[in-house]
Motif scaffolding. Structure first.
Motif, PDB file in Angstrom:
ATOM      1  N   VAL A  41     -18.959 -26.120   1.816  1.00  0.00           N
ATOM      2  CA  VAL A  41     -18.805 -27.578   1.788  1.00  0.00           C
ATOM      3  C   VAL A  41     -20.146 -28.260   2.029  1.00  0.00           C
ATOM      4  O   VAL A  41     -20.474 -29.260   1.389  1.00  0.00           O
ATOM      5  CB  VAL A  41     -17.743 -28.028   2.814  1.00  0.00           C
ATOM      6  CG1 VAL A  41     -17.736 -29.536   2.989  1.00  0.00           C
ATOM      7  CG2 VAL A  41     -16.366 -27.538   2.385  1.00  0.00           C
ATOM      8  N   ARG A  42     -20.938 -27.701   2.930  1.00  0.00           N
ATOM      9  CA  ARG A  42     -22.267 -28.263   3.214  1.00  0.00           C
ATOM     10  C   ARG A  42     -23.157 -28.204   1.981  1.00  0.00           C
ATOM     11  O   ARG A  42     -23.857 -29.164   1.657  1.00  0.00           O
ATOM     12  CB  ARG A  42     -22.905 -27.497   4.375  1.00  0.00           C
ATOM     13  CG  ARG A  42     -24.289 -27.926   4.711  1.00  0.00           C
ATOM     14  CD  ARG A  42     -24.275 -29.259   5.432  1.00  0.00           C
ATOM     15  NE  ARG A  42     -25.634 -29.602   5.793  1.00  0.00           N
ATOM     16  CZ  ARG A  42     -26.193 -30.775   5.532  1.00  0.00           C
ATOM     17  NH1 ARG A  42     -25.510 -31.714   4.961  1.00  0.00           N
ATOM     18  NH2 ARG A  42     -27.432 -31.007   5.872  1.00  0.00           N
ATOM     19  N   ALA A  43     -23.146 -27.097   1.266  1.00  0.00           N
ATOM     20  CA  ALA A  43     -23.966 -26.957   0.058  1.00  0.00           C
ATOM     21  C   ALA A  43     -23.490 -27.908  -1.038  1.00  0.00           C
ATOM     22  O   ALA A  43     -24.309 -28.559  -1.700  1.00  0.00           O
ATOM     23  CB  ALA A  43     -23.936 -25.515  -0.438  1.00  0.00           C
ATOM     24  N   ILE A  44     -22.176 -28.013  -1.230  1.00  0.00           N
ATOM     25  CA  ILE A  44     -21.635 -28.905  -2.261  1.00  0.00           C
ATOM     26  C   ILE A  44     -21.984 -30.359  -1.943  1.00  0.00           C
ATOM     27  O   ILE A  44     -22.448 -31.106  -2.810  1.00  0.00           O
ATOM     28  CB  ILE A  44     -20.110 -28.719  -2.405  1.00  0.00           C
ATOM     29  CG1 ILE A  44     -19.796 -27.331  -2.967  1.00  0.00           C
ATOM     30  CG2 ILE A  44     -19.513 -29.794  -3.305  1.00  0.00           C
ATOM     31  CD1 ILE A  44     -18.330 -26.934  -2.850  1.00  0.00           C
ATOM     32  N   ALA A  45     -21.767 -30.769  -0.711  1.00  0.00           N
ATOM     33  CA  ALA A  45     -22.062 -32.155  -0.314  1.00  0.00           C
ATOM     34  C   ALA A  45     -23.554 -32.461  -0.460  1.00  0.00           C
ATOM     35  O   ALA A  45     -23.930 -33.531  -0.951  1.00  0.00           O
ATOM     36  CB  ALA A  45     -21.605 -32.396   1.117  1.00  0.00           C
ATOM     37  N   THR A  46     -24.404 -31.532  -0.065  1.00  0.00           N
ATOM     38  CA  THR A  46     -25.847 -31.730  -0.185  1.00  0.00           C
ATOM     39  C   THR A  46     -26.249 -31.823  -1.648  1.00  0.00           C
ATOM     40  O   THR A  46     -27.073 -32.662  -2.026  1.00  0.00           O
ATOM     41  CB  THR A  46     -26.618 -30.592   0.511  1.00  0.00           C
ATOM     42  OG1 THR A  46     -26.202 -30.528   1.871  1.00  0.00           O
ATOM     43  CG2 THR A  46     -28.106 -30.806   0.448  1.00  0.00           C
TER      44      THR A  46
END
Length: 151
Positions: A41-46
């Motif tokens: 989720v962190r990678a997608i949001a970033t």
């Protein structure tokens, strides 16, 4: 039978080598899934944020008591976040100058890294979230974060 008793007494608890009775290692699985979900989720949001920018639009001033627009026609500036493919900036302009001055990343590599950063984060995040190529996506994300850290 005697060996199991000795192992249990010497082990002193549940570990990866000495699992809980019944062979349940669900704590490790849950921890791995939670970490994998957070990283994904962190990678997608970033990655998605790389396509966002702020725009200032003018809206009529509204009286908070009556809820009506100001009769004088006064306008206020409102900052809104807009996402578009044309807004893409892999590395923020403030960091581009900083990265350009660092000798660790040649100019051609900086340009390629800038274009690939957002899509790479989104693709590896989705792969990790879906469990497709988990080791590969974790490896690529690790490389991305190492490059961002070293600059």
């Amino acid at each position: 039978m005697n060996e199991q008793k000795i192992n249990h007494q010497a082990g002193g608890g549940n570990t990866a080598d000495n699992p809980a009775p019944g062979g349940c290692q669900c704590n490790y699985t849950l921890a791995f899934l939670l970490l994998r979900g957070w990283l994904a989720v962190r990678a997608i949001a970033t990655g998605i944020e790389k396509f966002g920018t702020y725009q200032i639009i003018q809206k009529p001033l509204v009286d908070p008591v009556t809820g009506l627009e100001d009769p004088s026609g006064a306008m206020v500036d409102v900052k809104i976040k807009v996402y578009s493919l044309t807004n893409y900036s892999g590395i923020p302009p403030s960091l581009k100058d900083r990265f350009a001055n660092e000798p660790l990343l040649p100019h051609f590599a900086l340009s390629a890294f800038n274009y690939a950063l957002g899509p790479a984060l989104i693709v590896t995040g989705v792969m990790l979230l879906l469990g497709l190529g988990t080791r590969l996506s974790l490896f690529v994300q690790g490389l991305i974060y190492i490059m961002l850290t070293v600059g």
